[in-house]
Structures are given as structure tokens and as C-alpha cells.
Enzyme design. Structure first.
Site, PDB file in Angstrom:
ATOM      1  N   LYS A  11       0.841  -1.220   0.000  1.00  0.00           N
ATOM      2  CA  LYS A  11       0.000   0.000   0.000  1.00  0.00           C
ATOM      3  C   LYS A  11       0.871   1.263   0.000  1.00  0.00           C
ATOM      4  CE  LYS A  11      -2.109  -1.108   3.849  1.00  0.00           C
ATOM      5  NZ  LYS A  11      -1.433  -2.401   4.173  1.00  0.00           N
ATOM      6  N   ARG A  86      -9.504   1.036   8.645  1.00  0.00           N
ATOM      7  CA  ARG A  86      -9.091  -0.328   8.955  1.00  0.00           C
ATOM      8  C   ARG A  86     -10.166  -1.083   9.733  1.00  0.00           C
ATOM      9  NH1 ARG A  86      -3.107   0.678   8.896  1.00  0.00           N
ATOM     10  NH2 ARG A  86      -2.040  -1.302   8.984  1.00  0.00           N
ATOM     11  N   ARG A 125      11.869  -5.289   4.738  1.00  0.00           N
ATOM     12  CA  ARG A 125      11.391  -3.909   4.526  1.00  0.00           C
ATOM     13  C   ARG A 125      12.309  -2.888   5.200  1.00  0.00           C
ATOM     14  NH1 ARG A 125       5.285  -1.989   5.350  1.00  0.00           N
ATOM     15  NH2 ARG A 125       5.447  -2.894   7.419  1.00  0.00           N
ATOM     16  N   ARG A 157      11.346  -1.098  10.865  1.00  0.00           N
ATOM     17  CA  ARG A 157      10.240  -0.833  11.797  1.00  0.00           C
ATOM     18  C   ARG A 157      10.240  -1.846  12.939  1.00  0.00           C
ATOM     19  NH1 ARG A 157       4.827   0.173   8.310  1.00  0.00           N
ATOM     20  NH2 ARG A 157       3.927  -0.862  10.101  1.00  0.00           N
ATOM     21  N   ARG A 168      -0.293  -8.840  13.546  1.00  0.00           N
ATOM     22  CA  ARG A 168      -0.903  -7.840  12.650  1.00  0.00           C
ATOM     23  C   ARG A 168      -1.746  -8.518  11.576  1.00  0.00           C
ATOM     24  NH1 ARG A 168       4.160  -4.737  10.830  1.00  0.00           N
ATOM     25  NH2 ARG A 168       2.728  -3.474   9.613  1.00  0.00           N
TER      26      ARG A 168
HETATM   27  P1  ADP Z   1       2.172  -1.782   3.258  1.00  0.00           P
HETATM   28  O1  ADP Z   1       2.218  -0.282   3.159  1.00  0.00           O
HETATM   29  O2  ADP Z   1       0.962  -2.378   2.601  1.00  0.00           O
HETATM   30  O3  ADP Z   1       2.383  -2.287   4.650  1.00  0.00           O
HETATM   31  P2  ADP Z   1       4.721  -1.644   1.838  1.00  0.00           P
HETATM   32  O4  ADP Z   1       4.417  -0.765   0.675  1.00  0.00           O
HETATM   33  O5  ADP Z   1       5.535  -1.076   2.936  1.00  0.00           O
HETATM   34  O6  ADP Z   1       3.385  -2.339   2.407  1.00  0.00           O
HETATM   35  O7  ADP Z   1       5.465  -2.941   1.239  1.00  0.00           O
HETATM   36  C1  ADP Z   1       5.946  -3.987   2.106  1.00  0.00           C
HETATM   37  C2  ADP Z   1       7.320  -4.474   1.601  1.00  0.00           C
HETATM   38  O8  ADP Z   1       7.145  -5.162   0.349  1.00  0.00           O
HETATM   39  C3  ADP Z   1       8.304  -3.341   1.313  1.00  0.00           C
HETATM   40  O9  ADP Z   1       9.589  -3.783   1.698  1.00  0.00           O
HETATM   41  C4  ADP Z   1       8.202  -3.115  -0.198  1.00  0.00           C
HETATM   42  O10 ADP Z   1       9.404  -2.595  -0.755  1.00  0.00           O
HETATM   43  C5  ADP Z   1       7.893  -4.524  -0.710  1.00  0.00           C
HETATM   44  N1  ADP Z   1       6.992  -4.533  -1.882  1.00  0.00           N
HETATM   45  C6  ADP Z   1       5.969  -3.693  -2.161  1.00  0.00           C
HETATM   46  N2  ADP Z   1       5.346  -4.032  -3.311  1.00  0.00           N
HETATM   47  C7  ADP Z   1       5.984  -5.156  -3.753  1.00  0.00           C
HETATM   48  C8  ADP Z   1       5.801  -6.004  -4.909  1.00  0.00           C
HETATM   49  N3  ADP Z   1       4.851  -5.788  -5.819  1.00  0.00           N
HETATM   50  N4  ADP Z   1       6.644  -7.055  -5.029  1.00  0.00           N
HETATM   51  C9  ADP Z   1       7.613  -7.287  -4.119  1.00  0.00           C
HETATM   52  N5  ADP Z   1       7.848  -6.543  -3.024  1.00  0.00           N
HETATM   53  C10 ADP Z   1       7.042  -5.481  -2.835  1.00  0.00           C
HETATM   54  P1  AMP Z   2       0.883   0.793   8.874  1.00  0.00           P
HETATM   55  O1  AMP Z   2       2.026   1.730   8.731  1.00  0.00           O
HETATM   56  O2  AMP Z   2      -0.287   1.170   8.008  1.00  0.00           O
HETATM   57  O3  AMP Z   2       1.296  -0.656   8.681  1.00  0.00           O
HETATM   58  O4  AMP Z   2       0.353   0.941  10.376  1.00  0.00           O
HETATM   59  C1  AMP Z   2       1.186   0.602  11.487  1.00  0.00           C
HETATM   60  C2  AMP Z   2       0.348   0.425  12.728  1.00  0.00           C
HETATM   61  O5  AMP Z   2      -0.319   1.674  13.057  1.00  0.00           O
HETATM   62  C3  AMP Z   2      -0.782  -0.602  12.625  1.00  0.00           C
HETATM   63  O6  AMP Z   2      -0.329  -1.931  12.868  1.00  0.00           O
HETATM   64  C4  AMP Z   2      -1.757  -0.094  13.693  1.00  0.00           C
HETATM   65  O7  AMP Z   2      -1.334  -0.451  14.995  1.00  0.00           O
HETATM   66  C5  AMP Z   2      -1.625   1.428  13.575  1.00  0.00           C
HETATM   67  N1  AMP Z   2      -2.613   1.956  12.610  1.00  0.00           N
HETATM   68  C6  AMP Z   2      -2.359   2.500  11.382  1.00  0.00           C
HETATM   69  N2  AMP Z   2      -3.491   2.865  10.776  1.00  0.00           N
HETATM   70  C7  AMP Z   2      -4.509   2.549  11.627  1.00  0.00           C
HETATM   71  C8  AMP Z   2      -5.923   2.654  11.577  1.00  0.00           C
HETATM   72  N3  AMP Z   2      -6.554   3.144  10.498  1.00  0.00           N
HETATM   73  N4  AMP Z   2      -6.637   2.227  12.649  1.00  0.00           N
HETATM   74  C9  AMP Z   2      -6.026   1.742  13.730  1.00  0.00           C
HETATM   75  N5  AMP Z   2      -4.704   1.583  13.841  1.00  0.00           N
HETATM   76  C10 AMP Z   2      -3.931   1.977  12.805  1.00  0.00           C
END
Ligand code: ADP
Ligand code: AMP
Length: 212
Positions: A11, A86, A125, A157, A168
Site C-alpha cells: 500500500k 481499517r 522492509r 520498523r 498484525r
Molecule cells: P504496506 O504499506 O501495505 O504495509 P509496503 O508498501 O511497505 O506495504 O510494502 C511492504 C514491503 O514489500 C516493502 O519492503 C516493499 O518494498 C515490498 N513490496 C511492495 N510491493 C511489492 C511487490 N509488488 N513485489 C515485491 N515486493 C514489494
Molecule cells: P501501517 O504503517 O499502516 O502498517 O500501520 C502501522 C500500525 O499503526 C498498525 O499496525 C496499527 O497499529 C496502527 N494503525 C495504522 N493505521 C490505523 C488505523 N486506520 N486504525 C487503527 N490503527 C492503525
């Protein structure tokens, strides 16, 4: 536009690219919480308790920060929500919030990735405080450990360790995945395969936006 999907679906990665291409802001509730944790605010202290356990921050707190963020001028021409809503109550409140300003959700992109692939993705990541996300193998920065956009030092992270990722994922399946049906009932969902290369997913989303 809303980007929906399990943690690690891509995302944030897609939101950063789409935000540059479409010139609309990328709003990540996770990034807002992390910035508050870093600067030690009261909100940050509260949010950290939930985030470290892989749980969701309570709806009233989360809705409040989104409501504040949407008041900014840069949101006038639209925005990309990454990680919000969420829960069903968050989605309902979000609809009401937009309705007050004669706006509505236009597209919900549901990025699908199986649980097994997520655990692997999260361990590689790397994050930048500016909102860009990398992966040591799939999406590395040009210079190791540094952000291509702002030169910032990349970090891992705290909640990307495997035990927290498993929590999660549970939270996602229990509380967030029902949102797919919520938005499908409104005919807003575009399902995309998050296992494809990053640029293919971006193209699919941009094509869907053009059609709208
Ligand atoms: P989210 O925001 O949904 O938690 P991220 O955008 O941070 O996910 O992506 C999670 C990990 O996967 C990151 O390390 C990112 O670089 C990698 N990633 C994202 N999209 C892809 C993809 N299409 N294929 C492989 N790795 C990906
Ligand atoms: P993210 O960066 O989107 O993976 O979010 C990291 C963490 O922040 C999540 O695991 C939740 O604990 C909290 N968080 C982010 N967005 C929300 C939301 N919309 N509602 C509740 N908790 C959230």
C-alpha cells in the site's frame, strides 16, 4: 482513493508512486503515528502501546487524526488513504466525514498478497521517515541504507519482527478484511494481484482511474 490490503501488501509503496504521479497527498495513518512516536507526543505514547502489540489504535483516536489531516488545503483535489480505514466504524465515520463536504470515496484498491509472502516481505522492509519504503531484495535503494528521494537514513520498523507481523495479520483478518465486502456492496473495489512487479500494479491502478 483508498488502498486496502494486509500489512505488507504494498500500500505504502503504491501510494508514494501514485501521489507523485497524480499530484495528490499520500495520507498514511501509520506514518502519522510513527512521526508522533518519534517526536514523543502524547498521541505517540498511546499509539505505541497498540502498534507494538500488532493491535489497532482505537477508532476515536484514529478518526480524529484523519479528520484533522483532511482539513489541510492540499486535500482539496483528492487524496490517497493508505492504512485507513481499517475497521467498519472507521469506514462509516469516513463516509460521513466526506459526505459533510459533498465528497465520497471514488475507488478502493484491494491489494491481495497471501500471508506466507507477507512474513518474508516484512523481514526485508526498510523505511524512510519521508514515507518511502524499500525492500533489501525486491526494491532496494540506489545507495544502500539511504533514501533515493531525500537521502534520509533507512530504518527497520519495530513492528516488522515476525511475532508482531503474525499478530498484525490476525488483526487484519478479524477487523480489516470485512471492509472489502463493505466497499464491494458500493461497487468501488478494484482487486489487484500484489504479487506482481510494483510497476505493473501501478499501471493497473492508473488504468482503472482513467476509466472512472
Ligand atoms: P504496506 O504499506 O501495505 O504495509 P509496503 O508498501 O511497505 O506495504 O510494502 C511492504 C514491503 O514489500 C516493502 O519492503 C516493499 O518494498 C515490498 N513490496 C511492495 N510491493 C511489492 C511487490 N509488488 N513485489 C515485491 N515486493 C514489494
Ligand atoms: P501501517 O504503517 O499502516 O502498517 O500501520 C502501522 C500500525 O499503526 C498498525 O499496525 C496499527 O497499529 C496502527 N494503525 C495504522 N493505521 C490505523 C488505523 N486506520 N486504525 C487503527 N490503527 C492503525
Amino acid at each position: 482513493m483508498i488502498l486496502l490490503g494486509p500489512p505488507g501488501a504494498g500500500k505504502g509503496t503504491q501510494a508514494a508512486i501514485l501521489s507523485q504521479t497524480l499530484k495528490i497527498p499520500h495520507i498514511s495513518t501509520g506514518d502519522i503515528f510513527r512521526a508522533n512516536i518519534k517526536s514523543g507526543t502524547e498521541l505517540g505514547v498511546i499509539a505505541k502501546r497498540y502498534i507494538d502489540e500488532g493491535k489497532l489504535v482505537p477508532d476515536d483516536i484514529t478518526i480524529g487524526i484523519v479528520e484533522d489531516r483532511l482539513k489541510s488545503d492540499d486535500c482539496i483535489n483528492g487524496f490517497i488513504m493508505d492504512g485507513f480505514p481499517r475497521t467498519i466504524p472507521q469506514a462509516e465515520m469516513f463516509d460521513q466525514m466526506l459526505d459533510k463536504h459533498q465528497k465520497a470515496v471514488e475507488l478502493v484498491v484491494n491489494i491481495q498478497v497471501p500471508d506466507e509472502a507477507i512474513i518474508k516481505r516484512m523481514s526485508g522492509r526498510r523505511m524512510c521517515a519521508c514515507g518511502r519504503t524499500y525492500h533489501v531484495e525486491n526494491n532496494p535503494p540506489q545507495k544502500e541504507g539511504l533514501c533515493d528521494t531525500c537521502g534520509g537514513t533507512l530504518y527497520i520498523r519495530d513492528d516488522d519482527r515476525e511475532e508482531t507481523v503474525i499478530e498484525r495479520l490476525k488483526t487484519y483478518h478479524q477487523q480489516t478484511s470485512p471492509l472489502v465486502a463493505y466497499y464491494e456492496a458500493k461497487k468501488l473495489v478494484l482487486n489487484v494481484d500484489g504479487m506482481k512487479p510494483i510497476d505493473e500494479t501501478t499501471k493497473e491502478i492508473l488504468t482503472a482511474i482513467e476509466k472512472k
